[in-house]
Design a protein around this motif. Structure first.
Motif, mmCIF file in Angstrom:
data_model
loop_
_atom_site.group_PDB
_atom_site.id
_atom_site.type_symbol
_atom_site.label_atom_id
_atom_site.label_comp_id
_atom_site.label_asym_id
_atom_site.label_seq_id
_atom_site.Cartn_x
_atom_site.Cartn_y
_atom_site.Cartn_z
ATOM 1 N N ASN A 5 0.825 -1.209 0.000
ATOM 2 C CA ASN A 5 0.000 0.000 0.000
ATOM 3 C C ASN A 5 0.857 1.256 0.000
ATOM 4 O O ASN A 5 0.536 2.232 -0.673
ATOM 5 C CB ASN A 5 -0.962 0.011 1.191
ATOM 6 C CG ASN A 5 -2.136 -0.922 0.990
ATOM 7 O OD1 ASN A 5 -2.444 -1.306 -0.133
ATOM 8 N ND2 ASN A 5 -2.774 -1.305 2.078
ATOM 9 N N ARG A 6 1.961 1.239 0.735
ATOM 10 C CA ARG A 6 2.864 2.395 0.749
ATOM 11 C C ARG A 6 3.492 2.609 -0.617
ATOM 12 O O ARG A 6 3.633 3.734 -1.077
ATOM 13 C CB ARG A 6 3.955 2.220 1.804
ATOM 14 C CG ARG A 6 3.464 2.459 3.195
ATOM 15 C CD ARG A 6 4.589 2.409 4.185
ATOM 16 N NE ARG A 6 4.054 2.527 5.536
ATOM 17 C CZ ARG A 6 4.714 2.264 6.622
ATOM 18 N NH1 ARG A 6 5.977 1.862 6.535
ATOM 19 N NH2 ARG A 6 4.162 2.398 7.806
ATOM 20 N N LYS B 80 0.889 4.106 -2.921
ATOM 21 C CA LYS B 80 0.679 5.522 -2.606
ATOM 22 C C LYS B 80 1.846 6.371 -3.105
ATOM 23 O O LYS B 80 1.660 7.455 -3.649
ATOM 24 C CB LYS B 80 0.490 5.723 -1.104
ATOM 25 C CG LYS B 80 -0.870 5.306 -0.614
ATOM 26 C CD LYS B 80 -1.005 5.546 0.869
ATOM 27 C CE LYS B 80 -2.350 5.032 1.370
ATOM 28 N NZ LYS B 80 -2.502 5.205 2.810
ATOM 29 N N THR C 264 1.521 9.279 -6.011
ATOM 30 C CA THR C 264 1.830 10.681 -5.706
ATOM 31 C C THR C 264 2.988 11.189 -6.553
ATOM 32 O O THR C 264 3.095 12.382 -6.793
ATOM 33 C CB THR C 264 2.173 10.880 -4.214
ATOM 34 O OG1 THR C 264 3.245 10.014 -3.867
ATOM 35 C CG2 THR C 264 0.965 10.600 -3.347
#
Length: 101
Positions: free
Chosen positions: A91-92, A95, A99
């Motif tokens: 998930n990191r 993300k 971004t």
């Protein structure tokens, strides 16, 4: 459309069921195999009753069930932790990638 369950959620559901059934099973049979013993081809599960260590004679099948249930808990716990960590890392990364673009 429903979102499919992630691996972490599936493992957690299995873990929760096992975790709930373990003490119920121990209560029903009078203890667990990890606290039990085998003497003269007789199988005993061990437990505590009012702070006193007691052994309850059970069949070989019940003793084996208790052993398997305990070992499944010991195996599923680290799998769940690994799945949670893996999910967090992925998930990191997602993300970070979303971004940066």
């Amino acid at each position: 459309m429903k979102k499919p369950l992630t691996v972490v959620k599936k493992v957690f559901i299995v873990y929760a069921v096992i975790l709930i059934l373990f003490p119920i099973g121990n209560f029903i049979i009078g203890g667990s195999a990890d606290g039990g013993k085998i003497e003269n081809h007789k199988y005993y599960v061990g437990g505590n009753k009012n702070g006193i260590r007691v052994f309850t004679e059970v069949s070989k099948a019940t003793f084996t069930y208790s052993q398997i249930h305990m070992w499944v808990l010991f195996v599923v716990t680290p799998i769940l932790l690994i799945a949670i960590i893996r999910d967090k890392v992925l998930n990191r990364k997602k993300k970070a990638e979303s971004t940066s673009t």
